[in-house]
Design a protein around this motif. Structure first.
Motif, PDB file in Angstrom:
ATOM      1  N   ASN A   1       0.635  -1.534  -0.280  1.00 63.42           N
ATOM      2  CA  ASN A   1       0.365  -0.199  -0.313  1.00 63.42           C
ATOM      3  C   ASN A   1       0.515   1.386   0.118  1.00 63.42           C
ATOM      4  O   ASN A   1       0.333   2.439   0.029  1.00 63.42           O
ATOM      5  N   GLY A   2       2.262   1.653  -0.457  1.00 61.65           N
ATOM      6  CA  GLY A   2       3.269   2.076  -0.201  1.00 61.65           C
ATOM      7  C   GLY A   2       3.409   2.735   0.876  1.00 61.65           C
ATOM      8  O   GLY A   2       3.937   3.905   0.720  1.00 61.65           O
ATOM      9  N   LYS A   3       2.541   2.497   1.964  1.00 64.17           N
ATOM     10  CA  LYS A   3       3.023   2.885   3.692  1.00 64.17           C
ATOM     11  C   LYS A   3       4.339   2.141   3.910  1.00 64.17           C
ATOM     12  O   LYS A   3       4.359   0.654   3.686  1.00 64.17           O
ATOM     13  N   GLU A   4       4.890   3.092   5.042  1.00 64.69           N
ATOM     14  CA  GLU A   4       6.597   2.094   5.629  1.00 64.69           C
ATOM     15  C   GLU A   4       6.034   1.256   6.430  1.00 64.69           C
ATOM     16  O   GLU A   4       5.282   2.072   7.300  1.00 64.69           O
ATOM     17  N   HIS A   5       6.566   0.222   6.234  1.00 66.08           N
ATOM     18  CA  HIS A   5       6.165  -0.643   7.664  1.00 66.08           C
ATOM     19  C   HIS A   5       7.911  -1.125   8.080  1.00 66.08           C
ATOM     20  O   HIS A   5       8.831  -1.197   7.782  1.00 66.08           O
ATOM     21  N   LEU A   6       7.968  -1.272   9.778  1.00 66.18           N
ATOM     22  CA  LEU A   6       9.340  -1.916  10.189  1.00 66.18           C
ATOM     23  C   LEU A   6       9.274  -2.873  10.918  1.00 66.18           C
ATOM     24  O   LEU A   6       8.259  -3.531  11.192  1.00 66.18           O
ATOM     25  N   TYR A   7      10.756  -3.126  10.487  1.00 72.83           N
ATOM     26  CA  TYR A   7      10.482  -5.242  10.694  1.00 72.83           C
ATOM     27  C   TYR A   7      11.685  -5.632  10.789  1.00 72.83           C
ATOM     28  O   TYR A   7      12.723  -4.343  10.966  1.00 72.83           O
ATOM     29  N   THR A   8      11.987  -6.324  12.542  1.00 73.56           N
ATOM     30  CA  THR A   8      13.619  -6.030  12.319  1.00 73.56           C
ATOM     31  C   THR A   8      13.771  -8.281  12.699  1.00 73.56           C
ATOM     32  O   THR A   8      13.185  -8.666  12.388  1.00 73.56           O
ATOM     33  N   PHE A   9      14.804  -8.417  12.197  1.00 72.10           N
ATOM     34  CA  PHE A   9      16.054  -9.520  12.076  1.00 72.10           C
ATOM     35  C   PHE A   9      16.236  -9.817  13.179  1.00 72.10           C
ATOM     36  O   PHE A   9      16.377  -9.198  14.231  1.00 72.10           O
ATOM     37  N   PRO A  10      16.615 -11.623  13.234  1.00 70.15           N
ATOM     38  CA  PRO A  10      15.633 -12.279  12.563  1.00 70.15           C
ATOM     39  C   PRO A  10      14.193 -12.617  12.377  1.00 70.15           C
ATOM     40  O   PRO A  10      13.502 -13.569  11.954  1.00 70.15           O
ATOM     41  N   ASP A  11      13.819 -11.796  13.124  1.00 73.71           N
ATOM     42  CA  ASP A  11      12.163 -12.410  14.216  1.00 73.71           C
ATOM     43  C   ASP A  11      11.111 -12.221  13.248  1.00 73.71           C
ATOM     44  O   ASP A  11      10.091 -13.361  12.806  1.00 73.71           O
ATOM     45  N   GLN A  12      11.533 -11.243  11.959  1.00 70.78           N
ATOM     46  CA  GLN A  12      10.477 -11.214  11.010  1.00 70.78           C
ATOM     47  C   GLN A  12      10.482 -10.727  10.125  1.00 70.78           C
ATOM     48  O   GLN A  12      10.257 -11.446   9.400  1.00 70.78           O
ATOM     49  N   ALA A  13      12.042 -10.118   9.220  1.00 74.38           N
ATOM     50  CA  ALA A  13      12.270 -10.439   8.318  1.00 74.38           C
ATOM     51  C   ALA A  13      13.661 -11.288   8.209  1.00 74.38           C
ATOM     52  O   ALA A  13      14.539 -11.321   9.551  1.00 74.38           O
ATOM     53  N   THR A  14      14.228 -12.133   7.357  1.00 72.59           N
ATOM     54  CA  THR A  14      15.388 -12.928   7.492  1.00 72.59           C
ATOM     55  C   THR A  14      16.284 -12.831   5.877  1.00 72.59           C
ATOM     56  O   THR A  14      16.032 -12.237   4.991  1.00 72.59           O
ATOM     57  N   GLY A  15      17.615 -13.254   6.383  1.00 81.28           N
ATOM     58  CA  GLY A  15      18.511 -13.042   5.201  1.00 81.28           C
ATOM     59  C   GLY A  15      20.022 -13.397   5.067  1.00 81.28           C
ATOM     60  O   GLY A  15      19.908 -13.836   6.233  1.00 81.28           O
ATOM     61  N   PHE A  16      20.887 -12.969   4.222  1.00 78.76           N
ATOM     62  CA  PHE A  16      22.437 -13.470   4.532  1.00 78.76           C
ATOM     63  C   PHE A  16      23.104 -12.087   3.542  1.00 78.76           C
ATOM     64  O   PHE A  16      23.120 -11.616   2.937  1.00 78.76           O
ATOM     65  N   VAL A  17      24.344 -11.836   3.936  1.00 78.38           N
ATOM     66  CA  VAL A  17      25.345 -11.086   3.620  1.00 78.38           C
ATOM     67  C   VAL A  17      26.468 -11.986   3.000  1.00 78.38           C
ATOM     68  O   VAL A  17      26.456 -13.076   3.485  1.00 78.38           O
ATOM     69  N   LEU A  18      26.635 -11.573   1.367  1.00 68.90           N
ATOM     70  CA  LEU A  18      27.761 -12.636   1.084  1.00 68.90           C
ATOM     71  C   LEU A  18      28.733 -11.706   0.869  1.00 68.90           C
ATOM     72  O   LEU A  18      28.516 -10.425   0.262  1.00 68.90           O
ATOM     73  N   SER A  19      30.340 -12.546   1.042  1.00 68.53           N
ATOM     74  CA  SER A  19      31.582 -11.820   1.059  1.00 68.53           C
ATOM     75  C   SER A  19      32.352 -12.843   1.054  1.00 68.53           C
ATOM     76  O   SER A  19      32.262 -13.636   1.104  1.00 68.53           O
ATOM     77  N   PRO A  20      33.458 -12.108  -0.139  1.00 71.79           N
ATOM     78  CA  PRO A  20      35.191 -12.397  -0.304  1.00 71.79           C
ATOM     79  C   PRO A  20      35.365 -13.778   1.329  1.00 71.79           C
ATOM     80  O   PRO A  20      35.451 -13.189   2.295  1.00 71.79           O
ATOM     81  N   SER A  21      35.470 -15.381   0.653  1.00 71.89           N
ATOM     82  CA  SER A  21      36.076 -16.112   2.698  1.00 71.89           C
ATOM     83  C   SER A  21      37.427 -14.953   2.658  1.00 71.89           C
ATOM     84  O   SER A  21      38.600 -14.564   1.601  1.00 71.89           O
ATOM     85  N   PRO A  22      38.209 -14.730   3.708  1.00 75.66           N
ATOM     86  CA  PRO A  22      39.173 -14.324   4.358  1.00 75.66           C
ATOM     87  C   PRO A  22      40.189 -14.580   3.828  1.00 75.66           C
ATOM     88  O   PRO A  22      41.126 -14.918   4.087  1.00 75.66           O
ATOM     89  N   THR A  23      40.262 -16.211   3.582  1.00 77.60           N
ATOM     90  CA  THR A  23      41.097 -17.085   2.643  1.00 77.60           C
ATOM     91  C   THR A  23      41.373 -16.651   1.578  1.00 77.60           C
ATOM     92  O   THR A  23      42.117 -17.406   1.030  1.00 77.60           O
TER      93      THR A  23
END
Length: 290
Positions: free
Chosen positions: A72-94
């Motif tokens: 509906n175009g209205k702003e909604h506030l969610y918290t991680f990881p209870d409501q929204a989930t996901g992951f970050v990808l990054s080159p391995s330190p090795t």
């Protein structure tokens, strides 16, 4: 009646600043950012390549929003990881491969309407003992598009293999990977993979590796080869196997960005026991997934 072609990317921007195990200013590549809806939930993702190797060297972000998000175009506030989930990808330190950091905290403010998404967010993520904190996250994307996880086809048939009853192989994901190493020769990998319903659940893979200096279109596969290798596996249920004989033909080499050809080979199980694979592949683009 004409069919509108499916968009390959969503227009706009996705940016963030990361710190912790990696300090990086993330700006999603314009052709690798997406908003879409799957399984009743809105999602967004983005990838920023760091080299020509899309498997070994990129940054990425992928978030799944709650099914309750109203369009509906209205702003909604969610918290991680209870409501929204996901992951970050990054080159391995090795320096080999990509590390996947699970999002374990943070907040996102998001609005969706008419296939347009706006969001601001901050979050924290962990991978083993490492962590990445993401601040100043900002997203404004428009138009539905989907990450391209399948870049071609790879199919064939096993005969007499340990994989029975999973001997008719049709890859769910296929791709070309560029492997670069300061120790080993640089190689191309052409692969196909699919999940199989075993216990424990496994991923079945057929993989061709060849050093990048090769330009011929026909190769003999043997234990003496130091430039061309073929492997198959279905881990953890069935293990991994190396080809000991066979022929590999390319109509088009992976260095062109389009690997197409045929493969017929035998794999060694144990002692003198062997099983066969015969198939064909047609893979057109480098592989990445987020």
């Amino acid at each position: 009646m004409t069919t509108k072609p499916q968009a390959t990317t969503s227009s706009g921007h996705l940016t963030a600043a990361s710190s912790g195990s990696h300090t990086h200013a993330f700006v999603s590549d314009l052709d690798r950012q997406h908003i879409f809806k799957a399984a009743g939930q809105w999602r967004f993702s983005g990838v920023q390549l760091q080299s020509s190797d899309p498997h070994q060297n990129f940054y990425g972000l992928s978030v799944v929003l709650p099914a309750s998000l109203e369009e509906n175009g209205k702003e909604h506030l969610y918290t991680f990881p209870d409501q929204a989930t996901g992951f970050v990808l990054s080159p391995s330190p090795t320096g080999t491969g990509i590390s996947v950091y699970q999002i374990v905290g943070g907040k996102i403010t998001v609005a969706v309407q008419n296939d347009e998404m706006k969001a601001t967010f901050h979050l924290s993520s962990i991978f083993n003992k490492e962590h990445i904190d993401v601040a100043s996250g900002a997203l404004h994307l428009q138009g539905i598009s989907y990450p391209k996880a399948n870049a071609g086809s790879f199919k064939g048939t096993f005969d007499g293999s340990p994989f029975n009853p999973y001997e008719d192989f049709v890859a769910a994901t296929a791709g070309i990977i560029s492997h670069e190493s300061p120790v080993f020769p640089d190689t191309w990998e052409v692969f196909g993979s699919r999940p199989i319903d075993t216990f424990p659940s496994s991923t079945q893979i057929v993989s061709i590796q060849m050093t990048k200096n090769l330009t011929e279109h026909d190769y003999e596969i043997s234990p003496k080869s130091t430039e061309v290798f073929v492997n198959c596996s279905a881990r953890p249920a069935y293990g991994s196997y190396s080809a000991v004989r066979g022929r590999l033909h390319f109509d088009s080499l992976p260095a062109t960005g389009h690997a197409r050809g045929t493969l017929k080979c035998s794999f060694l199980v144990s002692g003198s026991s062997e099983f066969q694979f015969e198939g064909q592949f047609d893979v057109r683009q480098p592989f990445y997934i987020v």
